[in-house]
Design an enzyme around this catalytic site. Structure first.
Site, short mmCIF file in Angstrom:
data_model
loop_
_atom_site.label_atom_id
_atom_site.label_comp_id
_atom_site.label_asym_id
_atom_site.label_seq_id
_atom_site.Cartn_x
_atom_site.Cartn_y
_atom_site.Cartn_z
N GLY A 1 41.42 39.71 37.17
CA GLY A 1 41.44 38.33 37.66
C GLY A 1 40.22 38.07 38.51
NE ARG B 1 40.82 37.06 48.98
CZ ARG B 1 39.81 37.81 49.41
NH1 ARG B 1 38.71 37.25 49.87
NH2 ARG B 1 39.90 39.11 49.40
CE1 TYR C 1 46.61 39.07 51.20
CE2 TYR C 1 44.67 37.96 50.33
CZ TYR C 1 46.02 38.22 50.28
OH TYR C 1 46.78 37.63 49.30
CB CYS D 1 46.95 22.88 64.48
SG CYS D 1 46.41 21.19 64.31
C1 LIG Z 1 50.21 42.15 37.18
C2 LIG Z 1 48.87 41.77 37.68
N1 LIG Z 1 47.82 41.86 36.86
C3 LIG Z 1 46.58 41.51 37.23
C4 LIG Z 1 46.35 41.05 38.52
C5 LIG Z 1 44.95 40.65 38.87
O1 LIG Z 1 44.44 41.32 39.95
P1 LIG Z 1 42.93 41.02 40.39
O2 LIG Z 1 42.78 39.58 40.56
O3 LIG Z 1 42.79 41.77 41.65
O4 LIG Z 1 42.06 41.57 39.29
C6 LIG Z 1 47.40 40.95 39.43
C7 LIG Z 1 47.16 40.48 40.81
O5 LIG Z 1 47.97 40.50 41.68
C8 LIG Z 1 48.71 41.31 38.99
O6 LIG Z 1 49.74 41.21 39.81
#
Ligand SMILES: Cc1ncc(COP(=O)(O)O)c(C=O)c1O
Length: 434
Positions: free
Chosen positions: A293, A330, A334, A361
């Site tokens: 992702g 973020r 985190y 706020c």
């Molecule tokens: C099942 C699953 N696949 C893929 C991803 C993608 O992770 P990233 O955006 O860190 O590559 C996530 C993110 O939480 C996930 O839960």
């Protein structure tokens, strides 16, 4: 800021282009453009805050993932999803990891066929499972025993044979923020390998007789910076892979990328090669796929902000902008780091230590704890934070009833608003009675 050794009369801005979208250009006078579009002009025309996405950068990443892993590789849409983005990713041959009816619908609205959707989630509703079974999605990733019996029930009721993956939890510790570690012994996700649940789930699914059990899936977490961690996870699932000999193994996503000049991280290609080399040794002849992702979208965007307040309070110089935790949660969630860059004063040394804060706020509403900006930064300046393409817009909120920013896609000198700025009327569109 430095003088250009080739033409010492030229001053080069303090910009680390490796953190900016791939098509970023800087003119001699310091004007910064992405996709051939000047960022100050964009800010003047569309206002701030605004997310600017580099379409060429996005396409290049999707194409790289597709060519590494082949057909079936999924983009994890939680990182960033709009119908326009889904269309771009689909054009480049991606499948899609979706984990809610909303993400599913967004991809369908973009014209993505169900057999390109990989349905995720640790608490899918009966309705979501029924839709996935009836539509014939690429895979349903089964997370737990309750869900397994729901999928079996839907398959029998609807007389369809869904293709499923069993999500296993390898139970390994990784170096990332604990909120985004998903493959350790404390995680809510997947069937634990070490308790025997993963093997029992595979046996139950195969015995049911109404499922096509395509394979196994795991995902260890997000923003993982070391290839060794992925190899350790693969080693941890090796015995169950050998026991069940699945047709497909999906290794999830999770690769991090550089947010700061000082960060180090493997590239998408290095990650893919490490996984595929492991697979060739330990799992020859079988398909190994992934669902990245963040790494596919984060660097292709930046956020434009306008400075609304500059003031020294005690030992801290605060620079407040017109967004904050509502468009980028973020840092607050985190402790994530970002850098900032002044588009108004690109040729001045970025040497003044400031705290770049938002307008919400909360004292924790800090975008960059230690931003380096020009000494003369003033109200009205436009600044940007690069690498905001993942888990920014998708996690945005309307906290303090502040409307969410637009998405502006740039390419070949053209800017397209693909998601308009939210309006105050939008904020109240769901009210039933005043
Ligand atoms: C099942 C699953 N696949 C893929 C991803 C993608 O992770 P990233 O955006 O860190 O590559 C996530 C993110 O939480 C996930 O839960």
């Amino acid at each position: 800021m430095e003088r250009d050794p080739a033409s010492p009369e030229l001053v080069r801005p303090d910009i680390d282009l490796s953190l900016f979208p791939a098509t970023t250009s800087v003119s001699d006078s310091g004007r910064v453009g992405v996709g051939g579009v000047d960022l100050l002009d964009l800010a003047a025309e569309h206002g701030t805050p605004a997310f600017v996405y580099d379409e060429v950068g996005l396409r290049t990443s999707f194409r790289a993932a597709r060519s590494l892993f082949g057909e079936g590789v999924a983009y994890a849409t939680k990182a960033f999803l709009t119908p326009s983005l889904a269309r771009i990713a689909a054009d480049e041959g991606m499948s899609f990891d979706v984990s809610s009816a909303g993400e599913y619908r967004c991809c369908r609205l973009a014209g993505v066929a169900p057999d390109r959707l990989v349905v995720h989630g640790n608490n899918k509703t009966v309705q979501e499972i029924d839709t996935a079974v009836a539509d014939g999605v690429q895979w349903i990733v089964v997370d737990n025993f309750v869900e397994l019996s729901r999928v079996i029930d839907a398959a029998r009721r609807l007389a369809v044979t869904p293709r499923v993956l069993i999500r296993v939890n390898p139970g390994i510790q990784i170096h990332t923020h604990r909120y985004i570690a998903t493959g350790n012994r404390n995680s809510k996700f997947g069937f634990p390998v070490w308790t025997g649940d993963a093997a029992e789930a595979m046996e139950t699914a195969r015995r049911a007789g109404c499922l096509d059990v395509v394979g196994l899936h795991f995902h260890i977490g997000s923003f993982v910076l070391s290839l060794d961690t992925f190899v350790a996870a693969l080693d941890a699932v090796a015995s169950i892979v050998e026991q069940f000999d699945p047709r497909v193994l999906v290794v999830g996503g999770g690769l991090g990328l550089r947010y700061l000049r000082t960060d180090e991280c493997p590239t998408l290609e290095e990650w893919g090669r490490a996984i595929l080399d492991w697979a060739a040794r330990r799992f020859p002849g079988r398909r190994v796929l992934a669902e990245p992702g963040r790494v596919l979208v984060a660097r292709s965007a930046l956020t434009l902000y306008t400075v609304g307040m500059v003031q020294r309070k005690g030992r801290t110089r605060f620079v407040a902008v017109d967004g904050g935790m509502s468009d980028n949660p973020r840092p607050m969630l985190y402790g994530s780091g970002y850098e900032a860059f002044s588009l108004t004063r690109p040729l001045e040394p970025h040497a003044a230590v400031c705290r770049l804060v938002g307008r919400h706020c909360e004292t924790g509403d800090t975008l960059v704890e230690r931003a380096l900006l020009p000494e003369s930064t003033a109200v009205g300046d436009i600044v940007c934070t690069p690498v905001t393409g993942a888990y920014g817009y998708s996690m945005a909120s309307t906290y303090n009833l502040i409307p969410r920013p637009p998405i502006i896609m740039v390419r070949d000198g053209r800017a397209r608003v693909t998601t308009r700025r939210e309006t105050e009327d939008d904020l109240f569109a769901r009210e039933v009675a005043p």
